[in-house]
Design an enzyme around this catalytic site. Structure first.
Site, mmCIF file in Angstrom:
data_model
loop_
_atom_site.group_PDB
_atom_site.id
_atom_site.type_symbol
_atom_site.label_atom_id
_atom_site.label_comp_id
_atom_site.label_asym_id
_atom_site.label_seq_id
_atom_site.Cartn_x
_atom_site.Cartn_y
_atom_site.Cartn_z
ATOM 1 N N ASN A 200 0.850 -1.186 0.000
ATOM 2 C CA ASN A 200 0.000 0.000 0.000
ATOM 3 C C ASN A 200 0.887 1.238 0.000
ATOM 4 O O ASN A 200 1.492 1.567 1.032
ATOM 5 C CB ASN A 200 -0.921 0.001 1.211
ATOM 6 C CG ASN A 200 -1.828 1.230 1.252
ATOM 7 O OD1 ASN A 200 -1.818 2.054 0.332
ATOM 8 N ND2 ASN A 200 -2.615 1.362 2.314
ATOM 9 N N THR A 232 -1.642 -1.796 -4.163
ATOM 10 C CA THR A 232 -3.072 -1.568 -3.981
ATOM 11 C C THR A 232 -3.430 -0.142 -4.389
ATOM 12 O O THR A 232 -2.650 0.793 -4.199
ATOM 13 C CB THR A 232 -3.487 -1.820 -2.528
ATOM 14 O OG1 THR A 232 -2.785 -0.912 -1.668
ATOM 15 C CG2 THR A 232 -3.155 -3.240 -2.114
ATOM 16 N N ARG A 234 -6.946 0.972 -3.893
ATOM 17 C CA ARG A 234 -8.197 1.380 -3.232
ATOM 18 C C ARG A 234 -8.420 0.482 -2.018
ATOM 19 O O ARG A 234 -7.773 -0.573 -1.893
ATOM 20 C CB ARG A 234 -9.379 1.246 -4.201
ATOM 21 C CG ARG A 234 -9.596 -0.179 -4.679
ATOM 22 C CD ARG A 234 -10.735 -0.304 -5.670
ATOM 23 N NE ARG A 234 -11.023 -1.688 -6.002
ATOM 24 C CZ ARG A 234 -10.369 -2.390 -6.906
ATOM 25 N NH1 ARG A 234 -9.380 -1.831 -7.584
ATOM 26 N NH2 ARG A 234 -10.689 -3.648 -7.156
ATOM 27 N N ASP A 259 -0.874 -2.589 9.660
ATOM 28 C CA ASP A 259 -1.628 -3.775 10.075
ATOM 29 C C ASP A 259 -2.963 -3.896 9.353
ATOM 30 O O ASP A 259 -3.478 -5.001 9.168
ATOM 31 C CB ASP A 259 -1.855 -3.732 11.583
ATOM 32 C CG ASP A 259 -0.540 -3.800 12.361
ATOM 33 O OD1 ASP A 259 0.235 -4.738 12.120
ATOM 34 O OD2 ASP A 259 -0.297 -2.899 13.183
ATOM 35 N N GLY A 260 -3.529 -2.768 8.910
ATOM 36 C CA GLY A 260 -4.827 -2.812 8.239
ATOM 37 C C GLY A 260 -4.812 -3.616 6.960
ATOM 38 O O GLY A 260 -5.789 -4.302 6.630
ATOM 39 N N SER A 290 1.858 3.119 10.156
ATOM 40 C CA SER A 290 2.130 3.996 11.296
ATOM 41 C C SER A 290 2.347 3.205 12.576
ATOM 42 O O SER A 290 3.322 3.418 13.293
ATOM 43 C CB SER A 290 0.971 4.979 11.495
ATOM 44 O OG SER A 290 0.767 5.775 10.345
ATOM 45 N N ASP A 356 -6.663 5.851 17.782
ATOM 46 C CA ASP A 356 -6.294 5.218 16.509
ATOM 47 C C ASP A 356 -7.010 5.876 15.335
ATOM 48 O O ASP A 356 -6.391 6.260 14.337
ATOM 49 C CB ASP A 356 -6.623 3.722 16.582
ATOM 50 C CG ASP A 356 -5.953 2.930 15.470
ATOM 51 O OD1 ASP A 356 -5.261 3.532 14.631
ATOM 52 O OD2 ASP A 356 -6.119 1.701 15.444
ATOM 53 N N ARG A 363 -1.731 10.937 9.580
ATOM 54 C CA ARG A 363 -0.955 9.747 9.235
ATOM 55 C C ARG A 363 0.379 10.093 8.580
ATOM 56 O O ARG A 363 1.327 9.310 8.624
ATOM 57 C CB ARG A 363 -1.751 8.791 8.361
ATOM 58 C CG ARG A 363 -2.149 9.307 7.005
ATOM 59 C CD ARG A 363 -2.641 8.181 6.087
ATOM 60 N NE ARG A 363 -3.572 7.274 6.735
ATOM 61 C CZ ARG A 363 -3.271 6.011 7.048
ATOM 62 N NH1 ARG A 363 -2.067 5.541 6.794
ATOM 63 N NH2 ARG A 363 -4.159 5.250 7.613
ATOM 64 N N GLY A 540 -6.964 -2.202 13.984
ATOM 65 C CA GLY A 540 -6.778 -0.822 13.570
ATOM 66 C C GLY A 540 -7.800 -0.297 12.593
ATOM 67 O O GLY A 540 -7.758 0.884 12.229
#
Length: 563
Positions: A200, A232, A234, A259-260, A290, A356, A363, A540
């Site tokens: 990402n 990625t 989107r 982590d997302g 982050s 968060d 970010r 997250g």
């Protein structure tokens, strides 16, 4: 040890050994050597690890070679043992034994290659990433390449065979030993290895692609790991990719983001009809976001010092290069609206989730966004009302053991939808939540219901770190079978809350004995907000505020790990 190995012996080793992984370099060796001189004894340090035993074990190969790729380089004596490559300088004019120059630990080696050189010679090289300690701060892995010149005669093919024999043996001995602990299931990535990298470019401070190209890609090439990079574009793009793609062409799935994105990947894999087989494919996390909580946790489990940013990325890339993988627990979460999600990190409600999500707008600051978000949420400290229940991982102090009742009906994320008994699920069915009852029913009698119903935060975590700088559950492990449940009751002051988070950076927050903080290891939990206010998060990512319950599923996937 200081004599040259007979060419016949080296050729025999070359024939007996398996064909190597690193591609040969078609490069002339007339340039300046790229090796880095190492200090005279003791042997090279390895971060926090104990120094190797003297000698490193029995000598498997030995020989005298040039200490660099250039013709006329100084001569050195090499001895290869199961644990290290010992480099010895010739004794001075007075004679005597060779003088130790370096001991290159094979545990730090990621690759080796052999290639022809000028004047009928050949070379072999190895690349290591030993820990080097700065004057201040934690030790960091730094690249070290050593090249040795083989010129034992005019036979170019014979010299190349000797170089190949050494290179191949170095690669074989650099493969991590698979631990044999009871109950653990370890494996090692094959060589050559094929990796799908899901990246990402917008995660964290927006440097993931740049950092991958500058730090990770060269290391993977040295370790004979070929990459296919999928960028990625989107939300849910990685989810769709791993859900629909034929993944058999890759040996591992690598996530270079926060982590997302790994959360997307895990849930995409769990939606596949062949999820049981696909989840055996090792996952790898490289910190590009982050928080980078899982990356920090895996670095912690490997016994490394706490590091961040490029140092953490290098440590995690090194773990990928070595290729050791093991099992990891996942938590199945079911919501009142009928969703079922799989989580590898944690579920939160209240203050921590507020920080968060509210700090998302910062970010570009990287990990500093959480510091700013914490200060802002402290200024408007909120209290959330709800009911928290849990099934302890073991008998709580002063309470009897839970009764051995027949298993209760369980839900697949839809209230009142009963799952078949364990072991009778249809092929491809997701694992049954055998510890849970439908959300429309009360929790079983042997569960614990928290008497307080006003909280500042509730957080169920299954890894050690909540973020790069937050060691929330020091006792957590990848497959300990536990959800580490923390809840903070209302009434805590802002100063006390700030002290807790400052102590969490060192993992000493429980030592403060804060009367408002409770911690209990559990196997399952349920959270029922009284009103739909506040932010909920899973790994997250934001969730609608509603009733949620979850249970641990042991060893449901595999992940690259350092130990």
């Amino acid at each position: 040890m200081n004599g040259a190995a007979p060419p016949a012996l080296a050729v025999a080793v070359a024939i007996a050994g398996r064909r190597g992984g690193c591609q040969q370099r078609a490069a002339a060796a007339g340039g300046a050597p790229r090796c880095v001189p190492l200090p005279v004894p003791p042997p090279m340090a390895a971060g926090r690890r104990a120094p190797p035993e003297p000698g490193g074990g029995p000598v498997l190969l030995q020989g005298v070679f040039g200490a660099g790729p250039a013709p006329g380089a100084a001569v050195c004596s090499l001895a290869l043992t199961p644990r290290e490559l010992q480099v010895l300088r010739p004794a001075g004019s007075s004679g005597g034994s060779p003088v130790p120059d370096a001991a290159l630990r094979l545990a730090d080696c990621v690759g080796s290659a052999a290639f022809p050189a000028a004047a009928a010679a050949a070379c072999f090289s190895l690349v290591c990433y030993p820990f080097r300690g700065p004057r201040w701060g934690s030790p960091a892995r730094q690249r070290l390449e050593r090249t040795f010149r083989v010129s034992l005669g005019p036979d170019a093919e014979g010299n190349l065979r000797i170089a190949q024999a050494w290179s191949r043996r170095i690669r074989e001995l650099s493969v991590p030993a698979v631990p044999t602990q009871d109950g653990d299931s370890y494996g090692v990535l094959p060589r050559p290895c094929r990796a799908l990298v899901l990246l990402n470019p917008q995660s964290g401070a927006g440097r993931a692609l740049e950092d991958f190209q500058a730090v990770v890609q060269p290391m993977l090439a040295e370790a004979d790991i070929a990459t296919t990079v999928f960028i990625t574009e989107r939300p849910h793009h990685a989810h769709e990719k791993v859900r629909d793609e034929d993944l058999s062409q890759w040996d591992t799935l690598v996530v270079m983001a926060g982590d997302g994105l790994l959360y997307e990947v895990v849930n995409g894999l769990m939606e596949r009809p062949d999820w049981e087989d696909t989840m055996k494919k090792p996952l790898c996390i490289l910190p590009g976001g982050s928080g980078n909580a899982l990356a920090a946790s895996i670095n912690h489990y490997a016994g490394n010092d706490h590091v961040a940013k490029k140092k953490l990325l290098t440590n995690c890339a090194f773990i990928l290069c070595k290729g050791l993988h093991t099992q990891m627990d996942l938590v199945s979460l079911s919501t009142a609206s009928g969703k079922r999600l799989f989580s590898f990190l944690g579920f939160g409600w209240g203050f921590i989730s507020d920080v968060d999500i509210d700090s998302e707008k910062y970010r570009r600051l990287g990990n500093a966004r959480f510091t700013l978000g914490t200060l802002q949420c402290l200024a408007k400290l909120r209290v959330y009302q709800g009911r928290l229940s849990y099934l302890p991982a073991g008998p709580e102090q002063g309470t009897p053991s839970p009764p051995r009742d027949p298993p209760a009906p369980v839900t697949n994320g839809q209230a009142g939808h009963l799952l078949p008994p364990a072991g009778t699920e249809a092929a491809g069915a997701l694992p049954a939540d055998s510890l849970l009852v439908p959300l429309c029913q009360p929790v079983p009698a042997h569960w614990t219901v928290v008497p307080e119903e006003e909280f500042v935060t509730v957080y169920a975590i299954y890894q050690s770190h909540l973020g790069t700088n937050l060691l929330m559950a020091p006792a957590a492990r990848l497959h300990d079978g536990c959800i580490h449940l923390f809840y903070l009751k209302a009434g805590i002051s802002r100063v006390a809350l700030l002290k807790l988070f400052l102590a969490m950076a060192r993992g000493t927050h429980l030592d403060l004995n804060c009367p408002h903080l409770r911690y209990v290891p559990v196997r399952a939990f349920r959270l029922e907000p009284r009103v739909a206010t506040g932010i909920m998060t899973v790994d997250g990512e934001a969730l609608p505020c509603e009733a949620v319950q979850g249970q641990i599923h042991g060893r449901l996937c595999r992940v690259l790990s350092g130990s």
